[in-house]
Design an enzyme around this catalytic site. Sequence first.
Site, mmCIF file in Angstrom:
data_model
loop_
_atom_site.group_PDB
_atom_site.id
_atom_site.type_symbol
_atom_site.label_atom_id
_atom_site.label_comp_id
_atom_site.label_asym_id
_atom_site.label_seq_id
_atom_site.Cartn_x
_atom_site.Cartn_y
_atom_site.Cartn_z
ATOM 1 N N GLU A 138 -22.219 10.996 12.629
ATOM 2 C CA GLU A 138 -21.971 11.112 13.851
ATOM 3 C C GLU A 138 -20.461 10.546 13.763
ATOM 4 O OE1 GLU A 138 -24.136 11.909 15.824
ATOM 5 O OE2 GLU A 138 -23.611 11.745 17.447
ATOM 6 N N ASP A 162 -22.305 7.622 20.441
ATOM 7 C CA ASP A 162 -22.114 8.543 20.897
ATOM 8 C C ASP A 162 -20.667 9.603 20.648
ATOM 9 O OD1 ASP A 162 -21.880 9.981 23.198
ATOM 10 O OD2 ASP A 162 -20.983 9.151 25.198
ATOM 11 N N CYS A 187 -7.488 30.158 47.299
ATOM 12 C CA CYS A 187 -5.957 30.359 47.562
ATOM 13 C C CYS A 187 -6.274 31.711 47.477
ATOM 14 C CB CYS A 187 -5.105 29.571 46.677
ATOM 15 S SG CYS A 187 -3.178 30.371 46.940
ATOM 16 N N ARG A 232 -22.781 19.939 13.704
ATOM 17 C CA ARG A 232 -24.402 20.674 13.829
ATOM 18 C C ARG A 232 -24.145 22.112 14.769
ATOM 19 N NH1 ARG A 232 -27.623 20.580 17.933
ATOM 20 N NH2 ARG A 232 -29.595 20.909 17.838
ATOM 21 N N TYR A 241 0.690 -0.646 0.032
ATOM 22 C CA TYR A 241 0.380 -0.503 0.575
ATOM 23 C C TYR A 241 0.802 0.949 0.110
ATOM 24 C CZ TYR A 241 -3.499 3.176 1.155
ATOM 25 O OH TYR A 241 -4.187 4.597 1.448
ATOM 26 N N LYS A 292 -27.002 4.655 19.172
ATOM 27 C CA LYS A 292 -27.041 5.945 19.182
ATOM 28 C C LYS A 292 -25.378 6.556 19.529
ATOM 29 C CE LYS A 292 -28.362 10.208 22.227
ATOM 30 N NZ LYS A 292 -27.095 10.728 21.815
ATOM 31 N N LYS A 342 -31.737 6.904 26.254
ATOM 32 C CA LYS A 342 -30.981 6.227 27.126
ATOM 33 C C LYS A 342 -30.432 5.275 27.674
ATOM 34 C CE LYS A 342 -29.091 10.156 26.304
ATOM 35 N NZ LYS A 342 -27.882 11.148 26.910
ATOM 36 N N TYR A 397 -26.485 8.066 9.510
ATOM 37 C CA TYR A 397 -27.347 7.376 9.821
ATOM 38 C C TYR A 397 -28.853 8.450 9.141
ATOM 39 C CZ TYR A 397 -26.429 11.093 13.785
ATOM 40 O OH TYR A 397 -26.347 12.086 13.724
ATOM 41 N N GLU A 409 -32.236 2.392 15.689
ATOM 42 C CA GLU A 409 -30.248 1.742 16.070
ATOM 43 C C GLU A 409 -29.838 2.957 16.859
ATOM 44 O OE1 GLU A 409 -29.977 5.523 13.219
ATOM 45 O OE2 GLU A 409 -31.465 4.345 11.256
ATOM 46 N N CYS A 416 -0.143 33.502 44.225
ATOM 47 C CA CYS A 416 0.326 31.968 44.272
ATOM 48 C C CYS A 416 0.581 31.439 42.922
ATOM 49 C CB CYS A 416 -0.970 32.242 44.514
ATOM 50 S SG CYS A 416 -1.224 29.624 43.956
ATOM 51 N N CYS A 422 1.205 26.930 47.602
ATOM 52 C CA CYS A 422 2.232 28.094 47.696
ATOM 53 C C CYS A 422 2.068 28.863 49.763
ATOM 54 C CB CYS A 422 1.514 29.198 47.330
ATOM 55 S SG CYS A 422 0.173 30.260 47.452
ATOM 56 N N CYS A 476 -2.702 27.294 51.214
ATOM 57 C CA CYS A 476 -2.838 26.344 49.818
ATOM 58 C C CYS A 476 -1.905 25.628 49.595
ATOM 59 C CB CYS A 476 -2.192 27.932 49.328
ATOM 60 S SG CYS A 476 -2.343 27.782 47.170
HETATM 61 S S1 IVH Z 1 -30.647 11.094 14.492
HETATM 62 C C1 IVH Z 1 -33.117 14.494 13.246
HETATM 63 N N1 IVH Z 1 -29.886 9.037 14.557
HETATM 64 O O1 IVH Z 1 -28.145 11.714 18.724
HETATM 65 C C2 IVH Z 1 -32.946 13.171 14.379
HETATM 66 N N2 IVH Z 1 -28.924 10.692 15.222
HETATM 67 O O2 IVH Z 1 -29.354 13.167 20.923
HETATM 68 C C3 IVH Z 1 -31.385 14.138 13.905
HETATM 69 N N3 IVH Z 1 -26.915 10.738 17.534
HETATM 70 O O3 IVH Z 1 -27.870 14.662 17.393
HETATM 71 C C4 IVH Z 1 -30.601 12.537 14.891
HETATM 72 N N4 IVH Z 1 -26.721 8.423 16.407
HETATM 73 O O4 IVH Z 1 -26.102 13.469 17.048
HETATM 74 C C5 IVH Z 1 -29.770 9.764 14.867
HETATM 75 N N5 IVH Z 1 -28.895 6.304 14.692
HETATM 76 C C6 IVH Z 1 -28.256 8.574 15.481
HETATM 77 C C7 IVH Z 1 -28.185 8.511 15.715
HETATM 78 C C8 IVH Z 1 -27.592 10.039 16.294
HETATM 79 C C9 IVH Z 1 -26.039 9.586 17.419
HETATM 80 C C10 IVH Z 1 -26.286 12.250 17.962
HETATM 81 C C11 IVH Z 1 -26.823 12.975 16.650
HETATM 82 C C12 IVH Z 1 -27.947 14.125 17.537
HETATM 83 C C13 IVH Z 1 -27.947 12.885 18.966
HETATM 84 C C14 IVH Z 1 -29.387 13.528 19.660
#
Ligand code: IVH
Length: 753
Positions: A176, A117, A433, A136, A36, A115, A317, A228, A113, A438, A418, A415
């Site tokens: 994300e 992070d 302090c 965003r 590569y 979520k 969540k 997504y 789906e 300091c 110091c 403190c």
């Molecule tokens: S849909 C209009 N799908 O979670 C709907 N969001 O708490 C747009 N996020 O701002 C979001 N995984 O940054 C969607 N599978 C998923 C996600 C997801 C993570 C985040 C996203 C959103 C935040 C909302």
Amino acid sequence: MPDTPQQRHAGLADEIRRHDRAYYVEAQPTVSDRDYDQLYRELLELEAAHPQLRTDDSPSQRVGGAPIDGFETVRHAVPMMSLDNTYSQEEVREFVVRVQKLLPNESLDWIVEPKADGVAISLRFEDGLFTLGTTRGDGIAGDDVTANLRTIRTIPLRLNALGQADAPGVLEVRGEVIMTRSGFEKLNQIREAEGEPPFANPRNATAGSLKQLDSALVAKRPLDLVLYGSGEIVGGPAVDSQSGLLDALGQLGFRTPQHTWRCSSVDEVLDAIAELDRLRPGFDYDTDGAVIKLNNFALRERVGATAKAPRWAMAYKYAPEQTHTKLNAITIQVGRTGALTPVAELEPVFLDGSTISRATLHNEDEVARKDIRVGDTVVIEKRGDVIPGVISVVKELRPAGAEPFDMQRATGGQCPECGGGIAKDEQFVAWRCINKACPAQAVQRLEHFAARTALDIDCLGDIVSDKLVERGLAIDPLDLFGLTVEQLGPLNLGTDDAPRTFGEKNAAKLVKSVERARGMALDRWLFALAIPEMGRTIAGSLAKFHDDLAAVAASPLLRDVIALDTKVAETVRINPRSRNNPPKSDADKAKREQQYTGLVSEIRESLDGLVALGFAKITKENGGHPPNFTTEVGPSAAGSVLDWFASGTGRATLARLAKLGIEPRGGKPSGGKPSGGGVFDGKTFVITGTLPTLSRDEAKAKIEANGGKTTGSVSKKTDYLLAGEKAGSKLAKAGSLGVAILDEAAFLKLCGE
Ligand code: IVH
């Protein structure tokens, strides 16, 4: 016949893209690292010999370009909404029932789906080329981080480069940016080896990376992407459902969530949520919940959205992960404002992807409230981007003789850095302090002053700051302005036994960027000065509404905020219907009724003034009571800022800045025109009733000349109602929605006339 350079380049680029996709998207490498590298080197050599081949979509363009000064803000073609979220399965049920009620005769199809992070972003492709990548931001506009996103290998720089499905003319995809757990661990190991502070979690590392101004550094961060959703789409085959969208995204070469569930009942949705919770520890990136979405786009349209979030989706969540560990000691950290923060030194423990050995205990009151003692077994938790916290104590496991924490005793009244005196700042529950000299505070203030988001001074990290304070070269950040290359070059950053000089080159860089800092804007300066409670957001707000530091020091807006807070507290106290403090007699009740009404109208009046200036927003009318509202800067920060400017340190700082000829400038959104354009940039007006002097057309022309626009009816999106005589229902509606109402005089004042 041998290939032309163009043909060879195209062939190489194609092959590299294919290998990239196999390696980064499919995790199935098709070539050895060595082979590569050879292909890649040949591509670079060809481009060096024929620079015209270095097109924007060449694989060579991922390495990152020259550093930039800052990010541009870009308005999203379609707003980026957020999601309503819940920790309760019951609320998920209610959500599904609510949507079903809005679509009574439809059988609903849901998709669940993971979520992810990470950090939400939007990618724009025009005619298949990756042209824009944004964060965003506030959902309406975000930062242009295209250069940084280009370094992520799973983002194709050109769609259909590998013969996948045809892409629409304009395609915005959303998802994300994440950092894999393994990539995060490796990154932190490298950082620690290089003496850099480790990131708290993959999400912080991702956010920190995207904010880098130097994309060459971002290229070294193990970032990835999961998509997504979509934004603006022009042309291309119609997609009518979430599952269809995810398929189409996959066909275009993007990474989409690795598991999704199709469900047709709320029980199936809850099962999917539970299964995802079982699977997600095995994912290679952090997830903090499940997103439940209506699959069919036509039905989504019918359900609609609130101002912030769609009604067709919800985030569930998962409860944050917790674990037990032992509290070995409580140490005290001295911050840049002198605040003494107790820190939990923990028996190292693995939690949700990383090893935790320290956690903040915030302040003495917090330690007392949770009754945390050295020797205790404590429950710790990681919550999103928050640094780990101690949630509670397992009292049954407390060793005999464990004593309550006491800052006086822990520090011996001194403190820890110091040895100076400490005092409790009653208002902020923090011990501080009180030694102005300091060194720990001085070092932190220097570092803060130099931070990228403050005055961005090169070559002034913790070691250099430490030495400058130790040698007495810079105790106050403003001392930096007198330093020369000759003084700084020979500075020994090492020890007497192992000296390491700072060097002329670094010294010159430092001096140059100190000089550059003179011209930095007011918000940067406000943040850099280490004023208690002054975060970047507050600094940004203050700079928008004030011309310079002196204006902030004497700000009528901040005084108004404090006065408002006092008055609101007073209404609570004298409310004639108060249960805690009921009136003593009918006469008392009548008197209080009158005082209450008077106060409410005073509050309303000053609020209207602040709303008209854009410094306050009414969030809910409470008929006869003070409305709910928010102000750009809250009362506690407002007090803290005014106190600092009135203090000896504040006054001395202003005087010294004046002597140095440093006059950072801000920009008021009212009065004169801010640099961005008119005072009504992006604002929507409705005109109603008869104005005393202006015709409607004249008023409209003034609004437009100042960057605003007019519409016919009042809604939540209306920013101002310009009201004259005989204003009818629009006035009432604007009042109920908390829209700022202007009469002609106030309007003309805002226009600067
Ligand atoms: S849909 C209009 N799908 O979670 C709907 N969001 O708490 C747009 N996020 O701002 C979001 N995984 O940054 C969607 N599978 C998923 C996600 C997801 C993570 C985040 C996203 C959103 C935040 C909302």
